[in-house]
Design a protein around this motif. Structure first.
Motif, mmCIF file in Angstrom:
data_model
loop_
_atom_site.group_PDB
_atom_site.id
_atom_site.type_symbol
_atom_site.label_atom_id
_atom_site.label_comp_id
_atom_site.label_asym_id
_atom_site.label_seq_id
_atom_site.Cartn_x
_atom_site.Cartn_y
_atom_site.Cartn_z
ATOM 1 N N PRO A 146 -3.037 8.346 7.610
ATOM 2 C CA PRO A 146 -3.094 9.046 6.319
ATOM 3 C C PRO A 146 -2.720 8.184 5.128
ATOM 4 N N ASP A 147 -2.066 7.039 5.385
ATOM 5 C CA ASP A 147 -1.681 6.148 4.284
ATOM 6 C C ASP A 147 -2.765 5.135 3.943
ATOM 7 N N THR A 148 -3.911 5.240 4.596
ATOM 8 C CA THR A 148 -5.015 4.311 4.329
ATOM 9 C C THR A 148 -5.557 4.513 2.917
ATOM 10 N N PRO A 149 -5.778 3.452 2.166
ATOM 11 C CA PRO A 149 -6.372 3.600 0.826
ATOM 12 C C PRO A 149 -7.833 3.993 0.915
ATOM 13 N N VAL A 150 -8.350 4.603 -0.128
ATOM 14 C CA VAL A 150 -9.770 4.979 -0.146
ATOM 15 C C VAL A 150 -10.638 3.734 -0.057
ATOM 16 N N ASP A 151 -10.238 2.702 -0.775
ATOM 17 C CA ASP A 151 -10.994 1.446 -0.750
ATOM 18 C C ASP A 151 -10.127 0.342 -0.165
ATOM 19 N N PHE A 152 -10.525 -0.149 1.009
ATOM 20 C CA PHE A 152 -9.817 -1.254 1.644
ATOM 21 C C PHE A 152 -10.716 -2.476 1.620
ATOM 22 N N ASP A 153 -10.217 -3.560 1.067
ATOM 23 C CA ASP A 153 -11.005 -4.779 0.925
ATOM 24 C C ASP A 153 -10.900 -5.626 2.194
ATOM 25 N N GLY A 154 -11.772 -5.328 3.149
ATOM 26 C CA GLY A 154 -11.767 -6.067 4.410
ATOM 27 C C GLY A 154 -12.403 -5.249 5.516
ATOM 28 N N ASP A 155 -12.673 -5.893 6.656
ATOM 29 C CA ASP A 155 -13.303 -5.191 7.765
ATOM 30 C C ASP A 155 -12.243 -4.565 8.676
#
Length: 224
Positions: free
Chosen positions: A52-61
């Protein structure tokens, strides 16, 4: 007339084992269709956020996310992704982790509750997982979610309103609270008839066996 056998599934659209579990469950149910007393099965999906703490936009695979955000060794992550890709292939799914867009999934869960109310939850769950793991679509973005909702026959204006109003967020939290009450700490997790718990992406044969077993118990009770 015996009511349908109820299977409640806690999952996350960003969980690779959940898509495999979904496919194996469907295959298991399909294997029982030719039985003399073929079970009637109703499947309902419930919300569980793995991160749930994942950002909407994550820069990476995906490899970078698990290695940096979760603190896992890169070699271990690489081996894990290779394994899950192989298992997915056995279930007929072609995962593409190299193009996967890791994102927060709460909005996808809200949309699944909207779809449930509209009678399209199973179709949307399939579409979202396929879009995420196979096509590399960004499921944290409103426009992408609305477009996918439209692809399964949902009204796109209603879908957008549902997301913007957050009217289904409470339903997502209710699912999560129920998971906690059941003691569910990982997904996929399957609850059959509210009393039998099955953890993990079991093989299709295992799902067929438990469906037949519980259905047989149901028929015996109905005959008493």
């Amino acid at each position: 007339m015996t009511d349908s056998l109820k299977i409640d599934v806690w999952s996350d659209i960003a969980c690779p084992w959940c898509f495999i579990g979904k496919r194996n469950l469907e295959s298991g149910i399909a294997a029982t269709a030719s039985d003399e007393d073929a079970p009637a099965v109703e499947v309902t999906y419930h919300s569980f956020e793995l991160s749930p703490d994942t950002p909407v936009d994550f820069d990476g695979d995906e490899l970078e996310f698990l290695a940096t955000h979760k603190g896992m060794p890169r070699e271990q992550v690489s081996q894990m992704l290779e394994r899950v890709t192989s298992v997915a292939a056995e279930a007929g799914l072609e995962y593409n982790f190299d193009i996967l867009k890791h994102t927060n999934t709460v909005k996808a869960h809200e949309l699944l509750h909207f779809a449930k109310e509209e009678g399209r939850q199973i179709e949307l769950a399939e579409r979202l997982m396929s879009a995420y793991f196979i096509e590399g679509r960004h499921l944290g973005r409103e426009d992408e979610l609305v477009a996918l909702a439209g692809e399964v026959g949902l009204d796109t204006d209603k879908a957008r309103d549902a997301l913007r109003s957050e009217q289904y967020l409470e339903a997502v939290r209710t699912d999560q609270a129920q998971a906690q009450a059941y003691g569910i700490t990982g997904v996929p997790f399957f609850v059959i008839e509210g009393k039998y718990g099955v953890s993990g992406a079991q093989p299709s044969d295992a799902f067929a066996q438990i469906v037949r077993q519980v259905w047989s118990e149901r028929l015996e009770t109905a005959d008493v």
